[in-house]
Scaffold this motif. Structure first.
Motif, PDB file in Angstrom:
ATOM      1  N   LYS A   1     138.613  71.013  81.005  1.00 55.78           N
ATOM      2  CA  LYS A   1     137.865  71.482  82.340  1.00 55.78           C
ATOM      3  C   LYS A   1     138.070  70.928  83.560  1.00 55.78           C
ATOM      4  O   LYS A   1     137.890  71.491  84.368  1.00 55.78           O
ATOM      5  CB  LYS A   1     136.322  71.450  81.904  1.00 55.78           C
ATOM      6  CG  LYS A   1     135.998  72.293  80.634  1.00 55.78           C
ATOM      7  CD  LYS A   1     134.650  72.080  80.084  1.00 55.78           C
ATOM      8  CE  LYS A   1     134.187  73.245  78.931  1.00 55.78           C
ATOM      9  NZ  LYS A   1     132.792  73.151  78.648  1.00 55.78           N
ATOM     10  N   ALA A   2     138.502  69.533  83.608  1.00 56.26           N
ATOM     11  CA  ALA A   2     138.605  69.020  84.666  1.00 56.26           C
ATOM     12  C   ALA A   2     139.839  69.667  85.453  1.00 56.26           C
ATOM     13  O   ALA A   2     140.935  69.758  84.769  1.00 56.26           O
ATOM     14  CB  ALA A   2     138.931  67.434  84.590  1.00 56.26           C
ATOM     15  N   PRO A   3     139.711  69.934  86.655  1.00 61.75           N
ATOM     16  CA  PRO A   3     140.832  70.599  87.300  1.00 61.75           C
ATOM     17  C   PRO A   3     142.284  69.719  87.707  1.00 61.75           C
ATOM     18  O   PRO A   3     141.880  68.571  88.194  1.00 61.75           O
ATOM     19  CB  PRO A   3     140.297  71.264  88.741  1.00 61.75           C
ATOM     20  CG  PRO A   3     139.233  70.402  89.066  1.00 61.75           C
ATOM     21  CD  PRO A   3     138.877  69.888  87.703  1.00 61.75           C
ATOM     22  N   SER A   4     143.233  70.008  87.323  1.00 62.70           N
ATOM     23  CA  SER A   4     144.383  69.359  87.503  1.00 62.70           C
ATOM     24  C   SER A   4     145.662  70.340  87.152  1.00 62.70           C
ATOM     25  O   SER A   4     145.648  71.200  86.446  1.00 62.70           O
ATOM     26  CB  SER A   4     144.769  68.068  86.667  1.00 62.70           C
ATOM     27  OG  SER A   4     144.830  68.346  85.395  1.00 62.70           O
ATOM     28  N   ARG A   5     146.736  70.335  87.738  1.00 64.84           N
ATOM     29  CA  ARG A   5     147.871  71.106  87.915  1.00 64.84           C
ATOM     30  C   ARG A   5     148.584  70.873  86.216  1.00 64.84           C
ATOM     31  O   ARG A   5     149.078  71.654  85.581  1.00 64.84           O
ATOM     32  CB  ARG A   5     148.954  70.789  89.004  1.00 64.84           C
ATOM     33  CG  ARG A   5     148.609  71.633  90.346  1.00 64.84           C
ATOM     34  CD  ARG A   5     149.686  71.425  91.189  1.00 64.84           C
ATOM     35  NE  ARG A   5     151.321  72.040  90.869  1.00 64.84           N
ATOM     36  CZ  ARG A   5     151.671  73.313  91.002  1.00 64.84           C
ATOM     37  NH1 ARG A   5     150.717  74.079  91.732  1.00 64.84           N
ATOM     38  NH2 ARG A   5     152.778  73.521  90.793  1.00 64.84           N
ATOM     39  N   ASN A   6     148.760  69.548  86.205  1.00 65.80           N
ATOM     40  CA  ASN A   6     149.307  69.120  84.927  1.00 65.80           C
ATOM     41  C   ASN A   6     149.229  67.683  84.704  1.00 65.80           C
ATOM     42  O   ASN A   6     148.102  67.149  85.287  1.00 65.80           O
ATOM     43  CB  ASN A   6     150.814  69.656  84.927  1.00 65.80           C
ATOM     44  CG  ASN A   6     151.615  69.049  86.081  1.00 65.80           C
ATOM     45  OD1 ASN A   6     151.289  68.001  86.393  1.00 65.80           O
ATOM     46  ND2 ASN A   6     152.338  69.795  86.760  1.00 65.80           N
ATOM     47  N   LEU A   7     149.807  67.143  83.772  1.00 69.51           N
ATOM     48  CA  LEU A   7     149.821  65.597  83.258  1.00 69.51           C
ATOM     49  C   LEU A   7     150.035  64.721  84.560  1.00 69.51           C
ATOM     50  O   LEU A   7     149.154  63.829  84.576  1.00 69.51           O
ATOM     51  CB  LEU A   7     150.751  65.482  82.322  1.00 69.51           C
ATOM     52  CG  LEU A   7     150.696  64.018  81.828  1.00 69.51           C
ATOM     53  CD1 LEU A   7     149.980  64.011  80.174  1.00 69.51           C
ATOM     54  CD2 LEU A   7     152.039  63.358  81.606  1.00 69.51           C
ATOM     55  N   LEU A   8     150.882  64.961  85.522  1.00 63.99           N
ATOM     56  CA  LEU A   8     151.189  64.286  86.612  1.00 63.99           C
ATOM     57  C   LEU A   8     149.981  64.012  87.635  1.00 63.99           C
ATOM     58  O   LEU A   8     150.231  62.908  88.427  1.00 63.99           O
ATOM     59  CB  LEU A   8     152.295  65.123  87.452  1.00 63.99           C
ATOM     60  CG  LEU A   8     153.647  65.263  86.446  1.00 63.99           C
ATOM     61  CD1 LEU A   8     154.826  65.951  87.333  1.00 63.99           C
ATOM     62  CD2 LEU A   8     154.328  63.937  85.858  1.00 63.99           C
ATOM     63  N   ASP A   9     149.170  64.849  87.742  1.00 66.68           N
ATOM     64  CA  ASP A   9     147.975  64.817  88.627  1.00 66.68           C
ATOM     65  C   ASP A   9     146.802  64.395  87.888  1.00 66.68           C
ATOM     66  O   ASP A   9     145.744  64.466  88.585  1.00 66.68           O
ATOM     67  CB  ASP A   9     147.882  65.792  89.734  1.00 66.68           C
ATOM     68  CG  ASP A   9     147.633  67.049  89.197  1.00 66.68           C
ATOM     69  OD1 ASP A   9     147.753  67.494  88.074  1.00 66.68           O
ATOM     70  OD2 ASP A   9     147.211  67.960  90.340  1.00 66.68           O
ATOM     71  N   ALA A  10     146.682  64.572  86.613  1.00 65.14           N
ATOM     72  CA  ALA A  10     145.404  64.462  85.861  1.00 65.14           C
ATOM     73  C   ALA A  10     144.796  63.409  86.193  1.00 65.14           C
ATOM     74  O   ALA A  10     145.277  62.097  86.057  1.00 65.14           O
ATOM     75  CB  ALA A  10     145.439  64.819  84.493  1.00 65.14           C
ATOM     76  N   ASP A  11     143.485  63.167  85.920  1.00 60.11           N
ATOM     77  CA  ASP A  11     142.675  61.983  85.645  1.00 60.11           C
ATOM     78  C   ASP A  11     142.690  61.256  84.629  1.00 60.11           C
ATOM     79  O   ASP A  11     142.785  61.925  83.316  1.00 60.11           O
ATOM     80  CB  ASP A  11     141.177  62.296  85.953  1.00 60.11           C
ATOM     81  CG  ASP A  11     140.243  61.135  85.864  1.00 60.11           C
ATOM     82  OD1 ASP A  11     140.631  60.000  85.977  1.00 60.11           O
ATOM     83  OD2 ASP A  11     138.926  61.441  85.369  1.00 60.11           O
ATOM     84  N   PRO A  12     143.358  59.906  84.445  1.00 58.80           N
ATOM     85  CA  PRO A  12     143.586  59.229  83.156  1.00 58.80           C
ATOM     86  C   PRO A  12     142.361  59.277  82.282  1.00 58.80           C
ATOM     87  O   PRO A  12     142.548  59.101  81.086  1.00 58.80           O
ATOM     88  CB  PRO A  12     144.041  57.893  84.064  1.00 58.80           C
ATOM     89  CG  PRO A  12     144.539  58.038  85.457  1.00 58.80           C
ATOM     90  CD  PRO A  12     143.808  59.158  85.629  1.00 58.80           C
ATOM     91  N   ALA A  13     141.153  59.131  82.811  1.00 53.70           N
ATOM     92  CA  ALA A  13     139.990  59.066  82.142  1.00 53.70           C
ATOM     93  C   ALA A  13     139.883  60.658  81.305  1.00 53.70           C
ATOM     94  O   ALA A  13     139.705  60.564  80.053  1.00 53.70           O
ATOM     95  CB  ALA A  13     138.744  58.879  82.904  1.00 53.70           C
ATOM     96  N   ALA A  14     140.172  61.614  81.925  1.00 56.31           N
ATOM     97  CA  ALA A  14     140.121  62.866  81.200  1.00 56.31           C
ATOM     98  C   ALA A  14     141.010  63.023  80.269  1.00 56.31           C
ATOM     99  O   ALA A  14     140.987  63.476  79.231  1.00 56.31           O
ATOM    100  CB  ALA A  14     140.404  64.171  82.494  1.00 56.31           C
ATOM    101  N   LEU A  15     142.415  62.457  80.412  1.00 61.81           N
ATOM    102  CA  LEU A  15     143.262  62.533  79.590  1.00 61.81           C
ATOM    103  C   LEU A  15     143.071  61.703  78.210  1.00 61.81           C
ATOM    104  O   LEU A  15     143.343  62.100  76.994  1.00 61.81           O
ATOM    105  CB  LEU A  15     144.738  61.922  79.889  1.00 61.81           C
ATOM    106  CG  LEU A  15     145.241  62.611  80.984  1.00 61.81           C
ATOM    107  CD1 LEU A  15     146.597  61.703  81.608  1.00 61.81           C
ATOM    108  CD2 LEU A  15     145.686  63.991  80.616  1.00 61.81           C
ATOM    109  N   ALA A  16     142.310  60.483  78.436  1.00 64.25           N
ATOM    110  CA  ALA A  16     141.925  59.719  77.500  1.00 64.25           C
ATOM    111  C   ALA A  16     140.833  60.295  76.526  1.00 64.25           C
ATOM    112  O   ALA A  16     140.877  60.391  75.174  1.00 64.25           O
ATOM    113  CB  ALA A  16     141.198  58.321  77.882  1.00 64.25           C
ATOM    114  N   ARG A  17     140.196  61.394  76.968  1.00 57.98           N
ATOM    115  CA  ARG A  17     139.065  61.997  76.207  1.00 57.98           C
ATOM    116  C   ARG A  17     139.672  63.196  75.719  1.00 57.98           C
ATOM    117  O   ARG A  17     139.132  63.714  74.511  1.00 57.98           O
ATOM    118  CB  ARG A  17     137.819  62.560  77.018  1.00 57.98           C
ATOM    119  CG  ARG A  17     136.932  61.333  77.767  1.00 57.98           C
ATOM    120  CD  ARG A  17     135.890  62.003  78.295  1.00 57.98           C
ATOM    121  NE  ARG A  17     136.004  62.763  79.486  1.00 57.98           N
ATOM    122  CZ  ARG A  17     136.435  62.280  80.684  1.00 57.98           C
ATOM    123  NH1 ARG A  17     136.271  60.916  81.067  1.00 57.98           N
ATOM    124  NH2 ARG A  17     136.509  63.062  81.725  1.00 57.98           N
TER     125      ARG A  17
END
Length: 143
Positions: free
Chosen positions: A49-65
């Motif tokens: 749900k967190a807005p990001s284009r892709n993995l390159l600009d994603a929030d690391p905390a959102a990726l961890a979840r």
């Protein structure tokens, strides 16, 4: 110069409820939907749900979840679609094959000896997607 996130992309619109989808699961962090153009039975997408284009600009905390959900969906898809294996795919920018610029992860059940269908742009029948969503939802609930 980094590309800018476009909040009118199809996944952002699905997350806002502007476009229908075949939802499998939803929590505070992500939604799991059936891919409308599946490359194999059970092909689904995990969309944070967190807005990001892709993995390159994603929030690391959102990726961890996100990663534990990817694992759980892959486990459920293996059972629900009697898969011999699972592809987990994620694309970053157009040269790498990304066509929707909102981070999403493909979970694609695979059967031994059965090639993936091409991603042609043809949508699967709604009843096929609904049946797949029901099977995957049940398998997730059983984990």
């Amino acid at each position: 110069m980094a590309a800018i996130y476009d909040d009118q992309n199809i996944f952002a619109r699905i997350l806002r409820g502007e476009i229908p989808c075949h939802k499998v699961f939803e929590n505070d962090d992500a939604i799991v939907i059936m891919d409308a153009m599946p490359q194999s039975p059970g092909h689904c997408l995990i969309i944070p749900k967190a807005p990001s284009r892709n993995l390159l600009d994603a929030d690391p905390a959102a990726l961890a979840r996100l990663v534990p959900l990817v694992q759980k969906v892959a486990q459920a898809a293996t059972v629900a679609f009697e898969a011999d294996g699972i592809n987990i795919m994620q694309f970053n920018e157009a040269p790498a094959g990304q066509t929707v610029f909102h981070l999403h992860i493909h979970v694609i059940p695979r059967r031994d000896g059965v090639p993936l269908k091409p991603h042609t742009g043809g949508m699967a029948p709604a009843e096929v997607l609904a049946a797949g969503a029901q099977k995957l939802t049940a398998a997730l609930a059983a984990l």
